[in-house]
Design an enzyme around this catalytic site. Structure first.
Site, PDB file in Angstrom:
ATOM      1  N   ASP A   9       0.860  -1.185   0.000  1.00 13.43           N
ATOM      2  CA  ASP A   9       0.000   0.000   0.000  1.00 13.43           C
ATOM      3  C   ASP A   9       0.902   1.242   0.000  1.00 13.43           C
ATOM      4  O   ASP A   9       1.704   1.438   0.908  1.00 13.43           O
ATOM      5  CB  ASP A   9      -0.868  -0.034   1.272  1.00 13.43           C
ATOM      6  CG  ASP A   9      -1.864   1.114   1.332  1.00 13.43           C
ATOM      7  OD1 ASP A   9      -1.804   2.028   0.486  1.00 13.43           O
ATOM      8  OD2 ASP A   9      -2.699   1.099   2.260  1.00 13.43           O
ATOM      9  N   ASP A 105      -3.485   2.305  -5.570  1.00 15.79           N
ATOM     10  CA  ASP A 105      -2.271   2.313  -4.749  1.00 15.79           C
ATOM     11  C   ASP A 105      -2.111   1.089  -3.851  1.00 15.79           C
ATOM     12  O   ASP A 105      -1.244   1.069  -3.000  1.00 15.79           O
ATOM     13  CB  ASP A 105      -2.186   3.599  -3.921  1.00 15.79           C
ATOM     14  CG  ASP A 105      -3.134   3.607  -2.748  1.00 15.79           C
ATOM     15  OD1 ASP A 105      -4.239   3.041  -2.887  1.00 15.79           O
ATOM     16  OD2 ASP A 105      -2.777   4.163  -1.706  1.00 15.79           O
ATOM     17  N   GLU A 106      -2.935   0.073  -4.069  1.00 12.78           N
ATOM     18  CA  GLU A 106      -2.801  -1.143  -3.260  1.00 12.78           C
ATOM     19  C   GLU A 106      -2.746  -2.367  -4.166  1.00 12.78           C
ATOM     20  O   GLU A 106      -3.381  -2.394  -5.209  1.00 12.78           O
ATOM     21  CB  GLU A 106      -4.011  -1.310  -2.325  1.00 12.78           C
ATOM     22  CG  GLU A 106      -4.094  -0.285  -1.225  1.00 12.78           C
ATOM     23  CD  GLU A 106      -5.268  -0.549  -0.290  1.00 12.78           C
ATOM     24  OE1 GLU A 106      -5.601  -1.725  -0.050  1.00 12.78           O
ATOM     25  OE2 GLU A 106      -5.861   0.430   0.184  1.00 12.78           O
TER      26      GLU A 106
HETATM   27 MG   LIG Z   1      -2.434   4.042   0.355  1.00 18.28          MG
END
Ligand SMILES: [Mg+2]
Length: 157
Positions: A9, A105-106
């Site tokens: 993340d 973003d993960e």
């Molecule tokens: Mg994040």
């Protein structure tokens, strides 16, 4: 055989990318959010300094400005974030082809079959943290566990 799952993340993703491109704001409270010129929109991400002022993701820009008058608000540049997201994916793919992105973003990475070549889940997690920092200039939290849920809960920066 026990599975080895990583969850990666990117920390304060949009704000971190913006700070890379605007070194002059690195030491200021920064938030990325919609339509600052109209005082509309919400905070999408904030950096750690803005967080200390109590700025929260999802809150209206005007409210964040009340808490933190010096807050630098930047309009989101999604094509740029997407480029960083793809660069991160490319690094993940060096360790496994079993990458499952979640949002921009993960990602989950199933590295069960990769530990023979690259070392334990923790070793791979550390290498990914180091490489993302060195090659992209941003930081990621990577959790390690035997399933997706626990990997997401196990966040190490
Ligand atoms: Mg994040």
């Amino acid at each position: 055989m026990k599975r080895v799952i990583l969850h990666s993340d990117c920390n304060s993703f949009y704000a971190s990318v913006e700070c890379l491109y605007h070194p002059e704001i690195r030491k200021k409270p920064v938030a990325v959010g919609g339509e600052p010129e109209h005082r509309h929109g919400i905070i999408l991400t904030k950096n750690i300094i803005a967080k200390k002022y109590g700025v929260k993701t999802g809150e209206p820009l005007w409210k964040a400005k009340q808490k933190c008058p010096d807050l630098v608000i930047i309009h989101p540049n999604y094509p740029l974030y997407l480029r960083f997201s793809r660069m991160a994916q490319k690094i993940y793919l060096d360790y496994t082809d079993r990458v499952e992105p979640f949002g921009i973003d993960e990602s989950w990475l199933d590295v069960t079959g990769s530990t023979g070549l690259f070392g334990s889940g923790e070793t791979i997690a550390q290498e990914i943290r180091n490489r993302i920092k060195a090659e992209l200039g941003i930081t990621v939290s990577v959790g390690v566990s035997f399933n997706k849920i626990f990997a997401k809960l196990d966040r190490v920066q």
